[in-house]
Design an enzyme around this catalytic site. Structure first.
Site, PDB file in Angstrom:
ATOM      1  N   ASP A 210       0.866  -1.199   0.000  1.00  0.00           N
ATOM      2  CA  ASP A 210       0.000   0.000   0.000  1.00  0.00           C
ATOM      3  C   ASP A 210       0.893   1.236   0.000  1.00  0.00           C
ATOM      4  O   ASP A 210       2.059   1.171   0.359  1.00  0.00           O
ATOM      5  CB  ASP A 210      -0.853   0.020   1.288  1.00  0.00           C
ATOM      6  N   ASP A 212       1.313   4.315   2.177  1.00  0.00           N
ATOM      7  CA  ASP A 212       0.827   4.711   3.495  1.00  0.00           C
ATOM      8  C   ASP A 212      -0.026   5.975   3.327  1.00  0.00           C
ATOM      9  O   ASP A 212      -0.120   6.529   2.223  1.00  0.00           O
ATOM     10  CB  ASP A 212       2.026   4.909   4.444  1.00  0.00           C
TER      11      ASP A 212
HETATM   12  N1  LIG Z   1       1.228   1.213   5.788  1.00  0.00           N
HETATM   13  C1  LIG Z   1       1.757   0.368   6.631  1.00  0.00           C
HETATM   14  N2  LIG Z   1       2.180   0.766   7.863  1.00  0.00           N
HETATM   15  C2  LIG Z   1       2.739  -0.116   8.725  1.00  0.00           C
HETATM   16  N3  LIG Z   1       2.898  -1.409   8.461  1.00  0.00           N
HETATM   17  C3  LIG Z   1       2.489  -1.853   7.275  1.00  0.00           C
HETATM   18  N4  LIG Z   1       2.512  -3.083   6.732  1.00  0.00           N
HETATM   19  C4  LIG Z   1       1.995  -3.009   5.513  1.00  0.00           C
HETATM   20  N5  LIG Z   1       1.600  -1.748   5.226  1.00  0.00           N
HETATM   21  C5  LIG Z   1       1.904  -1.006   6.312  1.00  0.00           C
END
Ligand SMILES: Nc1ncnc2[nH]cnc12
Ligand SMILES: CSC[C@H]1O[C@H](OP(=O)(O)O)[C@H](O)[C@@H]1O
Length: 292
Positions: A210, A212
């Site tokens: 993803d 963040d």
């Molecule tokens: N955005 C994210 N923040 C923290 N851990 C994760 N693991 C996978 N995506 C994450």
């Protein structure tokens, strides 16, 4: 003395087993630090021994803050590992690191808050260097193995470890970008510190699941959710498994010594007469080489 390869694989979210191993056997390893996340899968591929530990346990029962990273690393060392390749689901903090991308970490920022992060304490005060926290040899071989499987790889990334289990706020996410972090996760720290303290060369392959939440969109801003992470993990999972097999197959026949194999040389400051026998006993696996 030259050691044969015995590769420890720590499987992250979505990676709970490794197929294609010969002599497969799940075994529980007792440690003086408590229980590891799960049994360890012992096996081999040709002449290379492999030990696989699902970081959160099979079925993902263990939360990042409750991971017993000391037990996990100690158990892998007891299981004979010479090196550790860790695999993690990560969020991206950079536009160019899109979901589906494999990212090799070179540096870590530890923003975790409530985890035991060392094997050593009063009774055997020990300071290892974390300046270069990963093994360049393992990192390079991992990158080549992923590329050979047609995965897209970026190298040289900085991973920020957060406590979790909540994902970050937007302000935090933007701040981590300013700190220079490229990927974000909840597990590589203190794992990488403990691997170094156990003289185990360690590399971390992040699989971007993803962007963040720093990345605003016209719809009012993206948020991370588990469904999205799991869907992307499943998409990447097969490639990750193939890359692990390719990584093992491409190891040089003989394992040359790594400087990390002797990370504890000159790291202990407590004089022998002040050392605590009870602590030394708990360190039989991780510091066995220097404690004799
Ligand atoms: N955005 C994210 N923040 C923290 N851990 C994760 N693991 C996978 N995506 C994450
Ligand atoms: C399921 S998303 C959050 C979860 O995934 C990552 O774990 P791992 O590094 O073991 O793949 C992240 O750090 C969180 O623990």
């Amino acid at each position: 003395m030259a050691k044969d390869w015995c590769i420890g694989i720590i499987g992250g979210s979505g990676l709970y087993d490794i197929e294609g191993l010969e002599d497969r056997q799940w075994l529980m390893i007792d440690t003086p630090w408590g229980d590891p996340s799960d049994e360890i899968l012992f096996g081999r591929i040709g002449n290379v021994k492999l030990r696989f530990l699902p970081r959160h346990g099979r079925g993902h029962p263990v939360s990042p803050s409750d991971l017993n990273a000391r037990a996990n690393i100690d158990a892998l060392k007891r299981a004979g590992c010479t090196d550790i390749l860790a695999i993690s689901a990560v969020g991206s903090l950079r536009e160019e690191l899109e979901p589906g991308r494999f990212v090799i970490a070179e540096q870590f920022i530890d923003n975790t808050r409530q985890r035991p992060s060392t094997f050593y304490s009063s009774g055997l005060v020990t300071h290892v260097s974390m300046a270069d926290p990963v093994c360049p040899r393992l990192s390079e071989m991992a990158a080549k193995a992923i590329t050979a499987c047609k995965g897209k790889v970026a190298t040289g990334a900085t991973y920020v470890a957060i406590e979790g289990p909540q994902f970050s706020t937007r302000a935090e996410s933007r701040m981590y970008r300013q700190w220079g972090a490229d990927i974000i996760g909840m597990t590589a720290m203190p794992e990488a510190r403990l691997a170094r303290e156990a003289e185990l060369p360690y590399a971390l392959v992040g699989m971007v699941t993803d962007y963040d939440c720093w990345r605003a969109t016209e719809q009012g801003g993206e948020q991370v959710n588990v469904a999205q992470v799991v869907a992307q993990m499943q998409e990447n999972g097969q490639l990750a498994r193939e890359a692990v097999l390719n990584f093992i197959a491409s190891l040089p026949k003989t394992r040359k010594a790594s400087p990390i194999d002797t990370a504890l040389d000159d790291a202990v400051i407590t004089v022998p007469e002040e050392q605590d026998p009870a602590l030394l006993a708990r360190l039989d696996a991780v510091a066995g080489r220097i404690l004799g």
